[in-house]
Scaffold this motif. Structure first.
Motif, PDB file in Angstrom:
ATOM      1  N   ALA A 140      44.308  33.439  50.412  1.00 15.35           N
ATOM      2  CA  ALA A 140      45.265  34.110  51.302  1.00 15.35           C
ATOM      3  C   ALA A 140      46.582  34.381  50.600  1.00 15.35           C
ATOM      4  O   ALA A 140      47.251  35.385  50.875  1.00 15.35           O
ATOM      5  CB  ALA A 140      45.491  33.263  52.554  1.00 15.35           C
ATOM      6  N   ARG A 141      46.966  33.513  49.674  1.00  7.49           N
ATOM      7  CA  ARG A 141      48.211  33.719  48.919  1.00  7.49           C
ATOM      8  C   ARG A 141      48.154  35.005  48.103  1.00  7.49           C
ATOM      9  O   ARG A 141      49.182  35.558  47.714  1.00  7.49           O
ATOM     10  CB  ARG A 141      48.463  32.540  47.981  1.00  7.49           C
ATOM     11  CG  ARG A 141      48.767  31.241  48.674  1.00  7.49           C
ATOM     12  CD  ARG A 141      49.044  30.160  47.633  1.00  7.49           C
ATOM     13  NE  ARG A 141      48.648  28.842  48.107  1.00  7.49           N
ATOM     14  CZ  ARG A 141      48.241  27.852  47.333  1.00  7.49           C
ATOM     15  NH1 ARG A 141      48.157  28.038  46.017  1.00  7.49           N
ATOM     16  NH2 ARG A 141      47.913  26.687  47.841  1.00  7.49           N
ATOM     17  N   HIS A 142      46.930  35.464  47.822  1.00  8.70           N
ATOM     18  CA  HIS A 142      46.742  36.679  47.029  1.00  8.70           C
ATOM     19  C   HIS A 142      46.270  37.853  47.891  1.00  8.70           C
ATOM     20  O   HIS A 142      45.791  38.859  47.368  1.00  8.70           O
ATOM     21  CB  HIS A 142      45.734  36.417  45.915  1.00  8.70           C
ATOM     22  CG  HIS A 142      46.171  35.358  44.952  1.00  8.70           C
ATOM     23  ND1 HIS A 142      47.034  35.610  43.906  1.00  8.70           N
ATOM     24  CD2 HIS A 142      45.886  34.032  44.890  1.00  8.70           C
ATOM     25  CE1 HIS A 142      47.259  34.494  43.230  1.00  8.70           C
ATOM     26  NE2 HIS A 142      46.569  33.513  43.810  1.00  8.70           N
ATOM     27  N   GLY A 143      46.393  37.707  49.223  1.00  8.75           N
ATOM     28  CA  GLY A 143      46.034  38.797  50.116  1.00  8.75           C
ATOM     29  C   GLY A 143      44.548  39.030  50.273  1.00  8.75           C
ATOM     30  O   GLY A 143      44.123  40.154  50.588  1.00  8.75           O
ATOM     31  N   ASN A 151      42.803  34.678  36.305  1.00  2.00           N
ATOM     32  CA  ASN A 151      43.048  36.119  36.289  1.00  2.00           C
ATOM     33  C   ASN A 151      41.993  36.893  37.072  1.00  2.00           C
ATOM     34  O   ASN A 151      42.179  38.076  37.374  1.00  2.00           O
ATOM     35  CB  ASN A 151      43.105  36.629  34.842  1.00  2.00           C
ATOM     36  CG  ASN A 151      41.818  36.357  34.070  1.00  2.00           C
ATOM     37  OD1 ASN A 151      41.128  35.371  34.332  1.00  2.00           O
ATOM     38  ND2 ASN A 151      41.505  37.214  33.115  1.00  2.00           N
ATOM     39  N   ARG A 152      40.907  36.227  37.425  1.00  2.00           N
ATOM     40  CA  ARG A 152      39.843  36.911  38.157  1.00  2.00           C
ATOM     41  C   ARG A 152      40.237  37.221  39.608  1.00  2.00           C
ATOM     42  O   ARG A 152      39.578  37.999  40.292  1.00  2.00           O
ATOM     43  CB  ARG A 152      38.580  36.037  38.131  1.00  2.00           C
ATOM     44  CG  ARG A 152      37.355  36.703  38.688  1.00  2.00           C
ATOM     45  CD  ARG A 152      36.142  35.791  38.561  1.00  2.00           C
ATOM     46  NE  ARG A 152      35.326  36.132  37.425  1.00  2.00           N
ATOM     47  CZ  ARG A 152      34.320  35.382  36.975  1.00  2.00           C
ATOM     48  NH1 ARG A 152      34.057  34.236  37.559  1.00  2.00           N
ATOM     49  NH2 ARG A 152      33.605  35.766  35.939  1.00  2.00           N
ATOM     50  N   VAL A 153      41.337  36.653  40.092  1.00  2.00           N
ATOM     51  CA  VAL A 153      41.711  36.830  41.492  1.00  2.00           C
ATOM     52  C   VAL A 153      41.966  38.301  41.815  1.00  2.00           C
ATOM     53  O   VAL A 153      41.640  38.773  42.913  1.00  2.00           O
ATOM     54  CB  VAL A 153      42.937  35.944  41.850  1.00  2.00           C
ATOM     55  CG1 VAL A 153      44.194  36.450  41.173  1.00  2.00           C
ATOM     56  CG2 VAL A 153      43.120  35.866  43.345  1.00  2.00           C
ATOM     57  N   GLU A 154      42.536  39.059  40.885  1.00  2.00           N
ATOM     58  CA  GLU A 154      42.774  40.486  41.120  1.00  2.00           C
ATOM     59  C   GLU A 154      41.459  41.241  41.258  1.00  2.00           C
ATOM     60  O   GLU A 154      41.343  42.171  42.069  1.00  2.00           O
ATOM     61  CB  GLU A 154      43.622  41.076  39.989  1.00  2.00           C
ATOM     62  CG  GLU A 154      45.027  40.507  39.907  1.00  2.00           C
ATOM     63  CD  GLU A 154      45.811  40.746  41.191  1.00  2.00           C
ATOM     64  OE1 GLU A 154      45.623  41.823  41.814  1.00  2.00           O
ATOM     65  OE2 GLU A 154      46.598  39.869  41.573  1.00  2.00           O
ATOM     66  N   LYS A 155      40.479  40.842  40.480  1.00  2.00           N
ATOM     67  CA  LYS A 155      39.161  41.464  40.569  1.00  2.00           C
ATOM     68  C   LYS A 155      38.535  41.188  41.938  1.00  2.00           C
ATOM     69  O   LYS A 155      37.921  42.068  42.546  1.00  2.00           O
ATOM     70  CB  LYS A 155      38.262  40.901  39.461  1.00  2.00           C
ATOM     71  CG  LYS A 155      36.875  41.515  39.392  1.00  2.00           C
ATOM     72  CD  LYS A 155      36.901  42.887  38.778  1.00  2.00           C
ATOM     73  CE  LYS A 155      35.510  43.385  38.463  1.00  2.00           C
ATOM     74  NZ  LYS A 155      35.494  44.729  37.869  1.00  2.00           N
ATOM     75  N   PHE A 186      28.321  39.569  37.386  1.00  2.00           N
ATOM     76  CA  PHE A 186      27.476  40.697  37.768  1.00  2.00           C
ATOM     77  C   PHE A 186      27.962  41.320  39.073  1.00  2.00           C
ATOM     78  O   PHE A 186      28.084  42.540  39.197  1.00  2.00           O
ATOM     79  CB  PHE A 186      26.032  40.227  37.926  1.00  2.00           C
ATOM     80  CG  PHE A 186      25.031  41.328  38.187  1.00  2.00           C
ATOM     81  CD1 PHE A 186      24.329  41.901  37.145  1.00  2.00           C
ATOM     82  CD2 PHE A 186      24.787  41.787  39.482  1.00  2.00           C
ATOM     83  CE1 PHE A 186      23.400  42.919  37.380  1.00  2.00           C
ATOM     84  CE2 PHE A 186      23.867  42.792  39.727  1.00  2.00           C
ATOM     85  CZ  PHE A 186      23.175  43.359  38.670  1.00  2.00           C
ATOM     86  N   ASN A 187      28.255  40.475  40.068  1.00  2.00           N
ATOM     87  CA  ASN A 187      28.473  40.961  41.428  1.00  2.00           C
ATOM     88  C   ASN A 187      29.833  41.599  41.663  1.00  2.00           C
ATOM     89  O   ASN A 187      29.931  42.588  42.397  1.00  2.00           O
ATOM     90  CB  ASN A 187      28.259  39.825  42.433  1.00  2.00           C
ATOM     91  CG  ASN A 187      26.795  39.659  42.807  1.00  2.00           C
ATOM     92  OD1 ASN A 187      26.061  40.635  42.874  1.00  2.00           O
ATOM     93  ND2 ASN A 187      26.378  38.427  43.037  1.00  2.00           N
ATOM     94  N   LEU A 188      30.896  41.046  41.092  1.00  2.00           N
ATOM     95  CA  LEU A 188      32.220  41.578  41.423  1.00  2.00           C
ATOM     96  C   LEU A 188      32.372  43.034  40.975  1.00  2.00           C
ATOM     97  O   LEU A 188      32.921  43.863  41.720  1.00  2.00           O
ATOM     98  CB  LEU A 188      33.312  40.710  40.802  1.00  2.00           C
ATOM     99  CG  LEU A 188      33.489  39.321  41.433  1.00  2.00           C
ATOM    100  CD1 LEU A 188      34.556  38.529  40.682  1.00  2.00           C
ATOM    101  CD2 LEU A 188      33.841  39.415  42.916  1.00  2.00           C
ATOM    102  N   GLY A 189      31.875  43.363  39.791  1.00  2.00           N
ATOM    103  CA  GLY A 189      31.935  44.752  39.351  1.00  2.00           C
ATOM    104  C   GLY A 189      31.112  45.661  40.241  1.00  2.00           C
ATOM    105  O   GLY A 189      31.527  46.793  40.564  1.00  2.00           O
ATOM    106  N   LEU A 190      29.951  45.182  40.660  1.00  2.00           N
ATOM    107  CA  LEU A 190      29.097  45.954  41.560  1.00  2.00           C
ATOM    108  C   LEU A 190      29.786  46.134  42.910  1.00  2.00           C
ATOM    109  O   LEU A 190      29.810  47.244  43.473  1.00  2.00           O
ATOM    110  CB  LEU A 190      27.756  45.238  41.723  1.00  2.00           C
ATOM    111  CG  LEU A 190      26.762  45.848  42.718  1.00  2.00           C
ATOM    112  CD1 LEU A 190      26.400  47.276  42.312  1.00  2.00           C
ATOM    113  CD2 LEU A 190      25.505  44.980  42.804  1.00  2.00           C
ATOM    114  N   GLU A 191      30.353  45.062  43.426  1.00  2.00           N
ATOM    115  CA  GLU A 191      31.027  45.125  44.726  1.00  2.00           C
ATOM    116  C   GLU A 191      32.205  46.103  44.692  1.00  2.00           C
ATOM    117  O   GLU A 191      32.437  46.852  45.658  1.00  2.00           O
ATOM    118  CB  GLU A 191      31.523  43.735  45.125  1.00  2.00           C
ATOM    119  CG  GLU A 191      30.402  42.777  45.504  1.00  2.00           C
ATOM    120  CD  GLU A 191      30.848  41.324  45.512  1.00  2.00           C
ATOM    121  OE1 GLU A 191      32.063  41.071  45.574  1.00  2.00           O
ATOM    122  OE2 GLU A 191      29.973  40.439  45.442  1.00  2.00           O
TER     123      GLU A 191
END
Length: 380
Positions: free
Chosen positions: A146-149, A122-126, A93-98
């Motif tokens: 941190a490895r993914h910025g 794969n959620r790390v990009e989100k 719910f939250n990541l799309g809202l954010e």
């Protein structure tokens, strides 16, 4: 703020304590539960509205409702921007809202790193698109992000500060009306209705088998208040309505009081570990949901105590393996060890005590400090 389910309500309420200590006049609103509202949170919707489970038909039927709530909330926040938005868990719910709020210039914080180290890597990009900052409750997560910025801060696990290092079993038993002596088995079949429907029956049937082996044992079940009637109904179907003490809430007292727990995988397993209790972790869901989840699993463990210890320190009986016979046998192993092999129990207690120290930080203060820096930082 948006917090989903009972565990999110608890995490968010502890965060609110830190925010109010730093900003006594701060106002908070959004989606929350009873514990948040006790701290002055204005709930436009209740947390339990977000409580769904797996990939079942129930979830599919509720997609439109959840998307509607998220759209209304997004439009309201964009029209009246807050100083910061904090999404507490509930990543679906939250990541799309954010992401949408961040694109509109609202600073966003996600509290509790999604379990990209367990499944759904794969959620790390989100996460990177959605959150200006992530508050992590496990020590290895900030380096991974941190490895993914992705900026992140380890704030400890709030429960490690709330739960005492040395729980008072006798006091917990008195509060529950239990004798201080004798064995107690706790059943914790989950906090969602769909979890209870899939898991509780097997737990009660297993408890019946345990009672045949140990007739004097007490069975205690802390039911989420809104699911109390459902739990009682399932107990009756298993012929256990008169053999189990079913209480509304009081899960921490029950964990402090018990000698062993049959427990659904989730945050409650970490609570059981912090109470230093032997446990049998279990989970069951719709077969279709199980196949989808199984393909995404990245580690050999599902239960948080095992993941954090990096070992099968307690047994996991999942899906088809979670038969009443297997659950009962695993519980009886711990219960008999508590009487005949105290060294086995003590070794587990030592392992969980070390974990408790590792997770124990001033979460409320650390989280509030991190949020303050985000508020003060230039907009992305």
């Amino acid at each position: 703020m948006v917090a989903g389910e009972t565990s999110g309500d608890l995490l968010a309420s502890l965060l609110l304590d830190g925010l109010h200590a730093r900003w006594p006049q701060a106002r908070s609103m959004g989606i929350g539960g009873a514990q948040m509202q006790q701290r002055g949170f204005q709930a436009w919707w209740q947390s339990e509205r977000l409580a769904v489970h797996g990939y079942s038909l129930e979830v599919l039927q509720r997609v439109a409702e959840l998307l509607g709530i998220r759209k209304q909330l997004r439009e309201r926040l964009i029209a009246h921007p807050p100083s910061v938005f904090v999404g507490v868990d509930a990543p679906d719910f939250n990541l799309g809202l954010e992401e949408r709020l961040r694109a509109a210039g609202i600073k966003t914080v996600h509290f509790v790193c999604p379990s990209i180290w367990a499944w759904r890597a794969n959620r790390v990009e989100k996460i990177r698109r959605s959150a200006d900052h992530v508050l992590c409750i496990f020590p290895f997560e900030p380096e991974l992000l941190a490895r993914h910025g992705i900026d992140a801060t380890y704030v400890g696990h709030p429960l490690a500060q709330v739960i005492p290092l040395h729980p008072d079993r006798a006091a917990a038993r008195r509060r529950l009306g239990l004798d201080e002596d004798g064995l107690v088995l706790a059943l914790l079949p989950g906090s969602r209705r769909s979890e209870v429907r899939y898991i509780a029956s097997g737990f009660f049937k297993a408890a019946a088998l345990v009672r045949k082996a140990l007739p004097a044992i007490k069975i205690v079940v802390p039911a989420v208040p809104s699911l109390y009637d459902e739990v009682c109904r399932i107990a009756a179907e298993a012929g256990m309505q008169d053999q189990a003490l079913i209480v509304k809430g009081q899960s921490h007292d029950v964990l402090a009081a018990c000698d062993c727990t049959l427990i659904a995988s989730g945050t409650a397993t970490l609570e059981a570990a912090l109470y230093k209790r032997p446990m049998v972790i279990s989970y069951s869901m719709h077969p279709w949901s199980w196949r989808l989840m199984k393909r995404k699993q990245l580690q050999p463990w599902v239960g948080l105590p095992n993941i954090l210890c990096g070992d099968f320190v307690v047994p996991e009986l999942l899906q088809d393996a979670a038969t009443p016979q297997a659950l009962a046998a695993a519980a009886l192993h711990w219960l008999r060890a508590s009487q005949d092999s105290p060294a086995t129990i003590e070794a587990l207690v030592e392992r969980f005590t070390a974990l408790h120290h590792e997770l124990r930080r001033d979460t409320a203060e650390l989280a509030a400090h991190a949020i303050e820096k985000i508020i003060a930082s230039p907009a992305a």
